[in-house]
Design a protein around this motif. Structure first.
Motif, PDB file in Angstrom:
ATOM      1  N   TYR A  94       0.837  -1.207   0.000  1.00 17.71           N
ATOM      2  CA  TYR A  94       0.000   0.000   0.000  1.00 17.71           C
ATOM      3  C   TYR A  94       0.876   1.264   0.000  1.00 17.71           C
ATOM      4  O   TYR A  94       0.657   2.182  -0.795  1.00 17.71           O
ATOM      5  CB  TYR A  94      -0.894  -0.028   1.236  1.00 17.71           C
ATOM      6  N   TYR A  95       1.856   1.301   0.879  1.00 13.65           N
ATOM      7  CA  TYR A  95       2.751   2.460   0.966  1.00 13.65           C
ATOM      8  C   TYR A  95       3.569   2.628  -0.312  1.00 13.65           C
ATOM      9  O   TYR A  95       3.740   3.744  -0.823  1.00 13.65           O
ATOM     10  CB  TYR A  95       3.705   2.310   2.149  1.00 13.65           C
TER      11      TYR A  95
ATOM     12  N   GLY B 118       4.444   6.716   3.689  1.00  9.87           N
ATOM     13  CA  GLY B 118       4.428   5.812   4.842  1.00  9.87           C
ATOM     14  C   GLY B 118       5.761   5.284   5.294  1.00  9.87           C
ATOM     15  O   GLY B 118       6.032   5.216   6.482  1.00  9.87           O
ATOM     16  N   VAL B 119       6.614   4.874   4.365  1.00 11.86           N
ATOM     17  CA  VAL B 119       7.934   4.337   4.676  1.00 11.86           C
ATOM     18  C   VAL B 119       8.974   5.199   3.969  1.00 11.86           C
ATOM     19  O   VAL B 119       8.797   5.575   2.805  1.00 11.86           O
ATOM     20  CB  VAL B 119       8.055   2.868   4.213  1.00 11.86           C
ATOM     21  N   THR B 120      10.049   5.519   4.672  1.00 12.01           N
ATOM     22  CA  THR B 120      11.069   6.423   4.136  1.00 12.01           C
ATOM     23  C   THR B 120      11.542   5.998   2.753  1.00 12.01           C
ATOM     24  O   THR B 120      11.726   6.828   1.860  1.00 12.01           O
ATOM     25  CB  THR B 120      12.277   6.493   5.093  1.00 12.01           C
TER      26      THR B 120
ATOM     27  N   ALA C 125       5.631  -0.966  14.428  1.00 11.42           N
ATOM     28  CA  ALA C 125       5.934  -0.651  15.829  1.00 11.42           C
ATOM     29  C   ALA C 125       5.571   0.794  16.146  1.00 11.42           C
ATOM     30  O   ALA C 125       4.988   1.090  17.204  1.00 11.42           O
ATOM     31  CB  ALA C 125       7.414  -0.907  16.107  1.00 11.42           C
ATOM     32  N   LYS C 126       5.901   1.700  15.243  1.00 14.15           N
ATOM     33  CA  LYS C 126       5.586   3.121  15.439  1.00 14.15           C
ATOM     34  C   LYS C 126       4.080   3.327  15.567  1.00 14.15           C
ATOM     35  O   LYS C 126       3.608   4.053  16.456  1.00 14.15           O
ATOM     36  CB  LYS C 126       6.134   3.922  14.253  1.00 14.15           C
ATOM     37  N   GLN C 127       3.313   2.686  14.705  1.00 13.94           N
ATOM     38  CA  GLN C 127       1.862   2.863  14.704  1.00 13.94           C
ATOM     39  C   GLN C 127       1.220   2.279  15.961  1.00 13.94           C
ATOM     40  O   GLN C 127       0.308   2.882  16.536  1.00 13.94           O
ATOM     41  CB  GLN C 127       1.282   2.216  13.442  1.00 13.94           C
TER      42      GLN C 127
ATOM     43  N   ILE D 109      -6.908   0.253  13.987  1.00 17.29           N
ATOM     44  CA  ILE D 109      -7.602  -0.213  12.794  1.00 17.29           C
ATOM     45  C   ILE D 109      -8.328   0.937  12.095  1.00 17.29           C
ATOM     46  O   ILE D 109      -8.400   0.980  10.857  1.00 17.29           O
ATOM     47  CB  ILE D 109      -8.574  -1.348  13.166  1.00 17.29           C
ATOM     48  N   LYS D 110      -8.840   1.877  12.870  1.00 10.64           N
ATOM     49  CA  LYS D 110      -9.508   3.038  12.275  1.00 10.64           C
ATOM     50  C   LYS D 110      -8.510   3.914  11.525  1.00 10.64           C
ATOM     51  O   LYS D 110      -8.785   4.391  10.418  1.00 10.64           O
ATOM     52  CB  LYS D 110     -10.197   3.863  13.375  1.00 10.64           C
ATOM     53  N   ASP D 111      -7.336   4.126  12.116  1.00  6.89           N
ATOM     54  CA  ASP D 111      -6.327   4.983  11.494  1.00  6.89           C
ATOM     55  C   ASP D 111      -5.628   4.297  10.322  1.00  6.89           C
ATOM     56  O   ASP D 111      -5.207   4.964   9.370  1.00  6.89           O
ATOM     57  CB  ASP D 111      -5.264   5.389  12.530  1.00  6.89           C
ATOM     58  N   TYR D 112      -5.503   2.969  10.394  1.00  5.43           N
ATOM     59  CA  TYR D 112      -4.763   2.216   9.364  1.00  5.43           C
ATOM     60  C   TYR D 112      -5.607   1.000   8.973  1.00  5.43           C
ATOM     61  O   TYR D 112      -5.467  -0.084   9.536  1.00  5.43           O
ATOM     62  CB  TYR D 112      -3.395   1.774   9.905  1.00  5.43           C
TER      63      TYR D 112
END
Length: 320
Positions: free
Chosen positions: A88-89, A95-97, A152-154, A223-226
């Motif tokens: 997706y990113y 989303g990912v660097t 982990a961040k999320q 789950i709502k945010d992602y």
């Protein structure tokens, strides 16, 4: 000239390397040899080769999802296993660097395969019973720029924590992370993998551990945010010492390719892989437990490849 060609043909025959003209070569990216991706990709390569459709496939151990989607973009891989959040990113360039500002709109999905569960594993002597207890602890969060680091961040954010709140954010891969847990140099580990991953089995066999739940309002927020996350309950006794069920979340393992692969080539691979569901499910317990054609086309992180669309429509599924 004719003699040279004849000698070359004889040399190929002598070594047993005789391939039909027009053979397509496909490398399938997997992950660490201790994970689920590697045996699944190896088995898939064999199914493709056994189908004799003019495609020769091999599986390659890699650094995992982020590497795989980047290698698809460069042409180093032709097919790969990857988490749906990472795909997706990559498709959107966010989303990912490693993906920022570099959307790969050539990415295409062949199928969703099985859930990849987020395991948060702690040494029992670290007294970590909730995500909130990670504050001040030494935590393996995955390689720099990896999908695990992003997960982990999320998860920490859902509990109002940041990496800076940890005693030490250890950025290493899962294999090294398991070793640090075994040596007592890490207190907890984020590990996204299919149920029963050999790396986690090895850790649970050698260290007294407990599995930290992700549940309640925090799971709902995550789950709502992602929306690529889903709730998942790790069954009791999935790992040594894990006697009760553990609430967590999961992403999906997906089989991914690009528009550089022809419709015919992908269609032939789809037939080899998904044409006989019994053979596919025999590759790994996660496929046997979780894979269905209906689930294979739900919640995809990028469009289906045209060859996959053709195959799934022939299976009676309404896809586009």
């Amino acid at each position: 000239m004719k003699k040279a060609l004849l000698m070359g043909a004889l040399a190929l025959t002598a070594t047993g390397v005789v391939l039909a003209q027009g053979t397509d070569f496909v490398t399938i990216g997997s992950g660490a040899t201790t994970g689920v991706y590697f045996p699944v990709a190896t088995g898939m390569a064999k199914l493709i080769n056994d189908a004799n459709t003019g495609i020769r496939a091999n599986a390659r151990s890699t650094g995992g999802s982020v590497f795989n989607v980047n290698a698809l973009a460069s042409g180093e891989l032709q097919v790969a296993l990857a988490q749906n959040d990472i795909t997706y990113y990559a498709y959107r360039g966010t989303g990912v660097t490693a993906f920022e500002g570099k959307a790969n709109n050539k990415l295409r999905v062949m199928a969703a395969l099985y859930p990849e569960i987020l395991h948060v594993v702690a040494r029992r002597d670290a007294r970590i019973n909730s995500i909130a207890d990670l504050k001040g602890k030494r935590v393996v969060i995955g390689d720099l720029g990896s999908g695990t680091e992003q997960t982990a961040k999320q998860v920490l954010e859902a509990y109002n924590l940041k990496f800076e709140d940890l005693g030490q954010a250890i950025r290493v891969g899962t294999t090294q992370g398991v070793a640090l847990m075994q040596d007592g140099r890490a207190d907890a580990l984020f590990f996204t993998a299919g149920l029963g991953s050999s790396g986690l089995q090895q850790l649970a066999q050698t260290v007294s551990t407990n599995f930290v739940p992700i549940s309640g309002a925090q799971a709902t927020k995550l789950i709502k945010d992602y929306p690529f996350y889903v709730r998942f309950t790790i069954p009791a006794r999935s790992y040594r010492g894990q006697n009760g069920t553990v609430a967590s979340v999961a992403v999906q393992a997906t089989l991914v390719t690009t528009t550089d692969q022809s419709e015919t080539s992908v269609y032939n691979m789809m037939k080899a892989l998904f044409g006989n569901e019994r053979e596919l499910k025999a590759l790994h317990p996660n496929l046997n437990t979780f894979f269905t054609p209906q689930k294979a086309v739900r919640g995809l992180p990028a469009p289906l490849h045209a060859g996959a669309v053709k195959f799934w429509r022939e299976k009676g599924l309404n896809v586009k």
